[in-house]
Design a protein around this motif. Structure first.
Motif, PDB file in Angstrom:
ATOM      1  N   TYR A   1      -0.330 -12.392   8.754  1.00 28.32           N
ATOM      2  CA  TYR A   1      -0.612 -12.420   7.328  1.00 28.32           C
ATOM      3  C   TYR A   1       0.399 -12.167   6.558  1.00 28.32           C
ATOM      4  O   TYR A   1       0.563 -12.384   5.366  1.00 28.32           O
ATOM      5  N   ILE A   2       1.294 -11.345   6.725  1.00 30.90           N
ATOM      6  CA  ILE A   2       2.589 -11.078   6.341  1.00 30.90           C
ATOM      7  C   ILE A   2       3.490 -12.394   6.212  1.00 30.90           C
ATOM      8  O   ILE A   2       3.971 -12.574   5.188  1.00 30.90           O
ATOM      9  N   VAL A   3       3.546 -13.037   7.356  1.00 32.39           N
ATOM     10  CA  VAL A   3       4.554 -14.221   6.982  1.00 32.39           C
ATOM     11  C   VAL A   3       3.756 -15.064   6.403  1.00 32.39           C
ATOM     12  O   VAL A   3       4.568 -15.960   5.398  1.00 32.39           O
ATOM     13  N   ASP A   4       2.373 -15.622   6.357  1.00 33.31           N
ATOM     14  CA  ASP A   4       1.872 -16.232   5.453  1.00 33.31           C
ATOM     15  C   ASP A   4       2.060 -15.926   3.972  1.00 33.31           C
ATOM     16  O   ASP A   4       2.200 -16.790   3.207  1.00 33.31           O
ATOM     17  N   GLY A   5       2.046 -14.795   3.604  1.00 34.90           N
ATOM     18  CA  GLY A   5       2.285 -14.382   2.385  1.00 34.90           C
ATOM     19  C   GLY A   5       3.420 -14.424   1.606  1.00 34.90           C
ATOM     20  O   GLY A   5       3.701 -14.920   0.637  1.00 34.90           O
ATOM     21  N   LEU A   6       4.638 -14.113   2.629  1.00 35.19           N
ATOM     22  CA  LEU A   6       5.937 -14.288   2.275  1.00 35.19           C
ATOM     23  C   LEU A   6       6.283 -15.621   2.027  1.00 35.19           C
ATOM     24  O   LEU A   6       6.934 -16.187   1.144  1.00 35.19           O
ATOM     25  N   ILE A   7       5.774 -16.730   2.872  1.00 33.69           N
ATOM     26  CA  ILE A   7       5.965 -18.242   2.666  1.00 33.69           C
ATOM     27  C   ILE A   7       5.306 -18.392   1.321  1.00 33.69           C
ATOM     28  O   ILE A   7       6.015 -19.368   0.684  1.00 33.69           O
ATOM     29  N   TRP A   8       4.093 -17.929   0.990  1.00 38.83           N
ATOM     30  CA  TRP A   8       3.507 -18.453  -0.233  1.00 38.83           C
ATOM     31  C   TRP A   8       4.571 -17.932  -1.316  1.00 38.83           C
ATOM     32  O   TRP A   8       4.688 -18.859  -2.307  1.00 38.83           O
ATOM     33  N   LEU A   9       4.979 -16.617  -1.305  1.00 37.25           N
ATOM     34  CA  LEU A   9       5.709 -16.400  -2.300  1.00 37.25           C
ATOM     35  C   LEU A   9       6.975 -16.841  -2.464  1.00 37.25           C
ATOM     36  O   LEU A   9       7.570 -17.482  -3.609  1.00 37.25           O
ATOM     37  N   ASN A  10       7.518 -17.485  -1.284  1.00 38.91           N
ATOM     38  CA  ASN A  10       8.861 -17.895  -1.344  1.00 38.91           C
ATOM     39  C   ASN A  10       8.707 -19.357  -2.051  1.00 38.91           C
ATOM     40  O   ASN A  10       9.483 -19.757  -2.761  1.00 38.91           O
TER      41      ASN A  10
ATOM     42  N   GLU B   1       0.667  -1.281   0.151  1.00 36.61           N
ATOM     43  CA  GLU B   1       0.066  -0.096  -0.032  1.00 36.61           C
ATOM     44  C   GLU B   1       0.905   1.457   0.119  1.00 36.61           C
ATOM     45  O   GLU B   1       0.728   1.964  -0.807  1.00 36.61           O
ATOM     46  N   GLY B   2       1.770   1.333   1.050  1.00 35.09           N
ATOM     47  CA  GLY B   2       2.528   2.533   1.171  1.00 35.09           C
ATOM     48  C   GLY B   2       4.063   2.320   1.442  1.00 35.09           C
ATOM     49  O   GLY B   2       4.463   1.474   1.349  1.00 35.09           O
ATOM     50  N   ALA B   3       4.438   3.716   1.809  1.00 33.96           N
ATOM     51  CA  ALA B   3       5.766   3.632   2.310  1.00 33.96           C
ATOM     52  C   ALA B   3       6.305   2.809   3.543  1.00 33.96           C
ATOM     53  O   ALA B   3       7.310   2.169   3.445  1.00 33.96           O
ATOM     54  N   ALA B   4       5.238   2.637   4.465  1.00 32.40           N
ATOM     55  CA  ALA B   4       5.591   1.944   5.508  1.00 32.40           C
ATOM     56  C   ALA B   4       5.989   0.491   5.085  1.00 32.40           C
ATOM     57  O   ALA B   4       6.823   0.011   5.694  1.00 32.40           O
ATOM     58  N   GLU B   5       5.010  -0.130   4.426  1.00 34.59           N
ATOM     59  CA  GLU B   5       5.313  -1.712   3.956  1.00 34.59           C
ATOM     60  C   GLU B   5       6.555  -1.703   2.963  1.00 34.59           C
ATOM     61  O   GLU B   5       7.285  -2.648   3.397  1.00 34.59           O
ATOM     62  N   ARG B   6       6.708  -0.787   2.235  1.00 34.54           N
ATOM     63  CA  ARG B   6       7.844  -0.815   1.180  1.00 34.54           C
ATOM     64  C   ARG B   6       9.284  -0.812   2.132  1.00 34.54           C
ATOM     65  O   ARG B   6      10.201  -1.352   2.115  1.00 34.54           O
ATOM     66  N   LEU B   7       9.236   0.166   3.220  1.00 33.11           N
ATOM     67  CA  LEU B   7      10.280   0.122   4.225  1.00 33.11           C
ATOM     68  C   LEU B   7      10.676  -1.217   4.987  1.00 33.11           C
ATOM     69  O   LEU B   7      11.766  -1.543   5.174  1.00 33.11           O
ATOM     70  N   LEU B   8       9.564  -1.831   5.455  1.00 30.91           N
ATOM     71  CA  LEU B   8       9.680  -2.969   6.411  1.00 30.91           C
ATOM     72  C   LEU B   8       9.720  -4.305   5.740  1.00 30.91           C
ATOM     73  O   LEU B   8      10.142  -5.225   6.253  1.00 30.91           O
ATOM     74  N   ILE B   9       9.095  -4.439   4.582  1.00 31.62           N
ATOM     75  CA  ILE B   9       9.047  -5.764   3.816  1.00 31.62           C
ATOM     76  C   ILE B   9      10.584  -6.200   3.648  1.00 31.62           C
ATOM     77  O   ILE B   9      10.478  -7.622   4.012  1.00 31.62           O
ATOM     78  N   PRO B  10      11.401  -5.696   3.058  1.00 29.89           N
ATOM     79  CA  PRO B  10      12.748  -6.398   3.159  1.00 29.89           C
ATOM     80  C   PRO B  10      13.340  -6.938   4.532  1.00 29.89           C
ATOM     81  O   PRO B  10      13.738  -7.912   4.443  1.00 29.89           O
ATOM     82  N   ASP B  11      13.181  -6.141   5.550  1.00 27.70           N
ATOM     83  CA  ASP B  11      13.441  -6.562   6.886  1.00 27.70           C
ATOM     84  C   ASP B  11      12.901  -7.743   7.400  1.00 27.70           C
ATOM     85  O   ASP B  11      13.159  -8.889   7.684  1.00 27.70           O
ATOM     86  N   MET B  12      11.329  -7.941   6.942  1.00 26.23           N
ATOM     87  CA  MET B  12      10.674  -9.022   7.338  1.00 26.23           C
ATOM     88  C   MET B  12      10.895 -10.042   6.620  1.00 26.23           C
ATOM     89  O   MET B  12      10.718 -11.438   7.153  1.00 26.23           O
ATOM     90  N   ILE B  13      11.302  -9.957   5.454  1.00 23.36           N
ATOM     91  CA  ILE B  13      11.798 -11.425   4.800  1.00 23.36           C
ATOM     92  C   ILE B  13      13.063 -11.887   5.298  1.00 23.36           C
ATOM     93  O   ILE B  13      13.139 -13.027   5.369  1.00 23.36           O
ATOM     94  N   ASN B  14      14.080 -10.998   5.627  1.00 19.39           N
ATOM     95  CA  ASN B  14      15.086 -11.634   6.302  1.00 19.39           C
ATOM     96  C   ASN B  14      14.611 -12.234   7.454  1.00 19.39           C
ATOM     97  O   ASN B  14      15.462 -13.377   7.963  1.00 19.39           O
ATOM     98  N   LYS B  15      13.946 -11.506   8.293  1.00 18.14           N
ATOM     99  CA  LYS B  15      13.346 -12.192   9.662  1.00 18.14           C
ATOM    100  C   LYS B  15      12.925 -13.630   9.377  1.00 18.14           C
ATOM    101  O   LYS B  15      13.224 -14.474  10.022  1.00 18.14           O
ATOM    102  N   CYS B  16      12.060 -13.769   8.286  1.00 13.43           N
ATOM    103  CA  CYS B  16      11.505 -15.167   7.967  1.00 13.43           C
ATOM    104  C   CYS B  16      12.394 -16.057   7.507  1.00 13.43           C
ATOM    105  O   CYS B  16      12.560 -17.172   8.222  1.00 13.43           O
ATOM    106  N   ASP B  17      13.520 -15.606   6.764  1.00 14.80           N
ATOM    107  CA  ASP B  17      14.464 -16.356   6.419  1.00 14.80           C
ATOM    108  C   ASP B  17      15.193 -16.848   7.545  1.00 14.80           C
ATOM    109  O   ASP B  17      15.742 -18.254   7.781  1.00 14.80           O
ATOM    110  N   GLN B  18      15.718 -16.000   8.495  1.00 14.97           N
ATOM    111  CA  GLN B  18      16.599 -16.290   9.518  1.00 14.97           C
ATOM    112  C   GLN B  18      15.957 -17.376  10.496  1.00 14.97           C
ATOM    113  O   GLN B  18      16.583 -18.205  11.228  1.00 14.97           O
ATOM    114  N   ALA B  19      14.550 -17.212  10.676  1.00 13.70           N
ATOM    115  CA  ALA B  19      13.771 -17.893  11.387  1.00 13.70           C
ATOM    116  C   ALA B  19      13.588 -19.594  10.833  1.00 13.70           C
ATOM    117  O   ALA B  19      13.057 -20.299  11.499  1.00 13.70           O
TER     118      ALA B  19
END
Length: 693
Positions: free
Chosen positions: A656-665, A468-486
Motif C-alpha cells: 500500500y505504501i509502494v502504490d501510494g509512492l508510485i502515485w505521488l511520483n 500518522e506518526g513518528a514511525a512513518e516519518r522516519l521510514l518514508i524517506p528510506d522507503m522512497i529511496n528503496k522504490c527509486d533503487q528498485a
C-alpha cells in the motif's frame, strides 16, 4: 490610505497575477522560482520610475507575438499604428483605498490620481504600462538587420523563420528602444476613462523601501568592510539623518570630531613628510632647475572608521573583548535591518501626509535562528510604528516555515508556479470560505494551531505526504529511496527521490482536517494512514471480526467519495469499496491504507511491515493471527531497527505504501497548464478613452 491591490500583466511569469495586500503585513510565500522576486522586481522598477524594460523581463509567451507583429510591419502587412495595439504590454495596476480618510483630509500625492466624481467610490486606480513606441527608424533598423544578418539555421523551414530569428537578435540588444513607461489615472467606475500623469506623480504616491536578502555577511577576520562598517558608511554620508534627534546629535558630534582630528593629523604629517623629503635632496634630486617636490597626504579618519569599525562582545564587568566573528551572523543581519528601518522611518516622517509607506523585506530570515525569525515577524509592524507613529504596509517574502506559520492565514499570499505562468492565491479567500461552514471552521482553527506549534512547510514543497506518526516519518524517506533503487519510479525524471517532498506528521485522526487546505493550495498529496479495524463496539480487532474502522480520515474519505451521509456510520465494507471502485484519489489527494498481502490483512504500519518481512520477525507463512504489541516495543524503536540494524536493512516495503509512492511520483510538480485566452489578451491591451485634464 493604503495600497489594497496590485495586478500585474506580462512581466516574466507574472502573465496575469493579482495580489491583494493586507493593510498591515502581507507575507509572500511559495517555492523557489514561484515569482516572489519577480513581484519585488517590478514594484521596485515601477516605483523608482525606471522608464525602460529589460528584454529578459519580457515574457517568453509574449515574444512570439512581438516577433510576428514586427515581421508583418517590416513586410508592409500592417501599419506601425496597428502594430502598437497588437504588441502585448507589460502592465501593473495599483488600487489605492482611501476610505479611511476624512472628507476634508489632505490626500497629498494621491490627488492627481482621483479623477472620478462618484462620492461613493473610495478607490484610486493607477495604471502603469510599458507600451510600444515603434517608429520608422526602428523598423528601418530591423529591416537592415534582416538583410545583413546571414542566419545559419538548418532547422528553419522557411525564409520567414530566418527573418524572425534576425528580429529576435535585434531585440535582444535594442529592447529599450521598443517600450517606454506610461502612467495613467484610471476612473475605477468607468475604466475606459483615464488621464495621463507624469512618472514623478507616481513616485510621489509611495515611500518605497526595499531591504534585500542578506547574502554577503562574512565572518572572515580580514574582510575589507565589516558589516557594521556598512552602517558607518551611511552615517558619514552628507544629508543622511537616519535616527531620532537624540541619536543624530551624537552622530553630528562624531562627524565634527573626526573632521577636526583629520585636519590636525594631516597638517602634522605633512610637516614631517616635507622634512623627510628635504633631507633626501642631498642625493642629487631634484635640482634647482627641476620642479620641486612637496610631500602631502590626505588623512580621512572616516574611511578608517568605515573600514575597521566592528562590533565586539564583552562580559559585564570585564574589560576584555572578543571580535564579532566570535558571534553569529544573525545579530549582524538584525542590526543592519534595524538601521535601515530607522532610516526608512525618518523618510516616512518627512512625507507622512503625502505618501503611502511601503516596505518590502526580502527573506529577512537569513542567518536568524527559528525563534528569532518568529519574534522578528511578530513585532516588525509594532517596532516600525514606534519609530514613525504611522501605519506602514509591510510586504515580506520568505522561505521560512517558522515565519510563515506565525502569521494568520488572512495575511498570507501563496505564489504558485503553473506551467505557463504564476498565480497568487489569497489565503483570505480560504479563510472566508471556512467561516461559512462549521466543520471547515473547526478545521481552520486546528490548522492555525497546528502550524503555529509545529513546523509545517506546505507552502514550500513540491509534493506532500501526510503520515500518522513518528514511525512513518522516519521510514518514508528510506522507503522512497528503496522504490527509486528498485526502478519503480522509472516513468518520471527526476523521480520522487529527487523532489522536495514534505512529510508531515498529523495523526490518523487529523489528516482529514488538511483536505480543504491541500485542495486550495493545489499540492499533490499522499495520505498514508492505518485501516484500524474495530468491532461494532469500537474494540481493536483483526479483519475477520471487523465491523468498521476507527480511523477518522478514512471515514471522511468514504463520506466524500461514496456519498455517504455524515449521519450514517461507515461500515468496513464501505472501506473496501474505495479500493475495488478505484476511489482512492480525490483531486490533488490520494489515500492509501493497508491491503491484504500473504493472506493477511494488517491493521497498522508495523503489522504490515512484519507481514511482508516474516523471516526477519520469525513469523511463519501460515500464521494469520499475529500483531504488533506496542506495550512491549515502541513504534519509534521498531522503525529505528529497520534503519540501523544490519539484519533489517534489506526489509521490504508494504504494497500500500509502494502504490501510494508510485502515485505521488507520477504527479506533476506543476499541476496544470494555463493558457491565455483571447479575452485575456484583449484585457491586457485596454482600449480606453482620454478625457481632458
Amino acid at each position: 490610505m493604503l495600497l489594497s491591490n496590485v495586478h500585474i500583466w506580462n512581466y516574466r511569469l507574472l502573465l496575469d497575477t493579482n495580489i491583494h495586500l493586507d493593510e498591515a503585513l502581507t507575507l509572500i510565500v511559495g517555492k523557489n522560482n514561484a515569482g516572489k522576486t519577480s513581484f519585488l522586481s517590478i514594484l521596485q522598477r515601477v516605483l523608482s520610475g525606471r522608464k525602460d524594460l529589460d528584454f529578459a523581463d519580457y515574457p517568453i509567451q509574449c515574444r512570439s507575438t512581438l516577433y510576428e507583429v514586427l515581421w508583418k510591419v517590416v513586410k508592409g502587412k500592417i501599419s506601425i499604428g496597428k502594430a502598437k495595439d497588437l504588441i502585448p504590454k507589460t502592465t501593473i495596476q495599483f488600487d489605492i483605498d482611501y476610505s479611511n480618510e476624512a472628507e476634508d483630509e489632505y490626500l497629498g500625492a494621491l490627488s492627481p490620481f482621483i479623477i472620478d466624481l462618484d462620492i461613493n467610490n473610495n478607490i484610486a486606480r493607477i495604471l502603469v504600462e510599458y507600451q510600444s513606441i515603434l517608429s520608422d527608424t526602428i523598423i528601418s533598423e530591423i529591416t537592415d538587420k534582416i538583410s545583413l544578418l546571414k542566419v545559419t539555421n538548418p532547422t528553419a523551414k522557411s525564409k520567414k523563420s530566418s527573418e524572425i530569428i534576425a528580429i529576435s537578435n535585434y531585440l535582444s540588444t535594442n529592447f529599450n528602444k521598443i517600450f517606454e513607461i506610461s502612467v495613467k489615472a484610471i476612473n475605477p467606475t468607468n475604466p475606459s476613462v483615464f488621464q495621463i500623469r507624469e512618472v514623478s506623480h507616481l513616485r510621489d504616491v509611495f515611500i518605497f523601501k526595499r531591504i534585500s536578502a542578506e547574502r554577503g555577511l562574512d565572518e572572515l577576520d580580514n574582510h575589507d568592510k565589516k558589516p557594521i562598517g556598512q552602517v558607518m558608511e551611511r552615517i558619514f554620508q552628507d544629508g543622511v539623518i537616519p535616527f531620532e534627534d537624540n541619536i543624530n546629535k551624537k552622530i553630528e558630534k562624531l562627524k565634527a570630531y573626526v573632521e577636526q582630528e583629520s585636519i590636525k593629523a594631516q597638517d602634522e604629517i605633512n610637516k614631517l613628510l616635507e622634512e623627510i623629503i628635504t633631507k633626501m635632496i642631498r642625493f642629487g634630486y631634484p635640482t634647482a632647475e627641476d620642479l620641486q617636490l612637496k610631500a602631502t597626504t590626505q588623512i580621512l579618519l572616516k574611511d578608517n572608521i568605515i573600514k575597521d569599525t566592528d562590533l565586539a562582545y564583552s562580559i559585564s564587568g570585564e574589560n576584555e573583548t572578543l571580535p564579532s566573528s566570535h558571534n553569529g551572523l544573525g545579530y549582524k543581519n538584525l542590526i543592519k535591518i534595524v538601521f535601515l528601518l530607522q532610516e526608512f522611518a525618518q523618510e516616512i516622517k518627512k512625507n507622512s501626509l503625502s505618501a503611502i509607506p511601503l516596505l518590502f523585506l526580502e527573506e529577512p530570515e537569513a542567518h536568524m535562528h527559528p525563534q528569532l525569525q518568529t519574534v522578528f515577524v511578530k513585532y516588525i509592524s509594532e517596532v516600525l510604528e514606534g519609530f514613525t507613529g504611522n501605519k506602514i504596509q509591510i510586504l515580506i517574502s520568505t522561505h521560512s516555515s517558522y515565519i510563515a506559520n506565525s502569521v494568520p492565514f488572512t495575511q498570507v499570499r501563496y505564489f504558485k508556479r503553473l506551467k505557463e505562468c504564476v498565480i497568487c492565491k489569497n489565503l483570505t479567500d480560504f479563510y472566508n470560505t471556512c467561516q461559512n461552514d462549521e466543520e471547515k471552521q473547526n478545521n481552520l482553527q486546528f490548522l492555525h494551531k497546528y502550524m503555529t506549534i509545529s513546523r509545517c512547510d506546505l507552502y514550500f514543497c513540491d509534493k506532500a505526504i501526510l503520515v500518522e506518526g513518528a514511525a512513518e516519518r522516519l521510514l518514508i524517506p528510506d522507503m522512497i529511496n528503496k522504490c527509486d533503487q528498485a526502478g519503480l519510479f522509472n516513468t518520471k525524471s527526476p523521480t520522487l527521490a529527487s523532489q522536495y517532498c514534505s512529510i508531515i506528521e498529523v495523526g490518523g485522526a487529523y489528516a482529514h482536517r488538511f483536505f480543504d487546505f491541500i485542495d486550495f493550495l493545489g499540492i499533490p498529496t499522499l495520505i498514508l494512514t492505518d485501516i484500524d479495524f474495530v468491532t461494532s463496539k469500537g474494540k481493536k480487532c483483526l479483519k475477520d471480526k471487523a465491523k468498521r474502522t476507527s480511523n477518522a480520515t478514512i471515514m471522511k474519505w468514504c463520506h466524500d467519495k461514496l456519498n455517504i451521509p455524515l449521519s450514517t456510520t461507515v461500515k468496513i465494507e464501505d472501506v473496501y469499496k474505495l479500493i475495488s471502485n478505484d476511489k482512492l484519489t480525490n483531486g490533488f489527494r490520494h489515500i492509501e491504507f493497508q491491503k491484504e498481502e500473504n493472506g493477511y490483512h494488517a491493521r497498522s504500519l508495523e503489522e504490515a511491515i512484519m507481514n511482508v518481512n516474516r523471516e526477519l520477525y520469525g513469523i511463519s507463512h501460515s500464521d494469520s493471527n499475529f500483531s504488533f504489541d506496542s506495550e512491549k516495543q515502541k513504534k519509534t524503536n521498531f522503525s529505528l531497527q529497520l534503519l540501523t540494524d544490519d539484519d533489517f536493512l534489506e526489509y521490504q516495503t508494504p504494497s500500500y505504501i509502494v502504490d501510494g509512492l508510485i502515485w505521488l511520483n507520477n504527479q506533476e510538480k506543476i499541476v496544470y497548464p494555463v493558457t491565455i485566452t483571447v479575452k485575456e489578451k484583449r484585457k491586457q491591451n485596454l482600449t480606453i478613452k482620454t478625457i481632458k485634464d
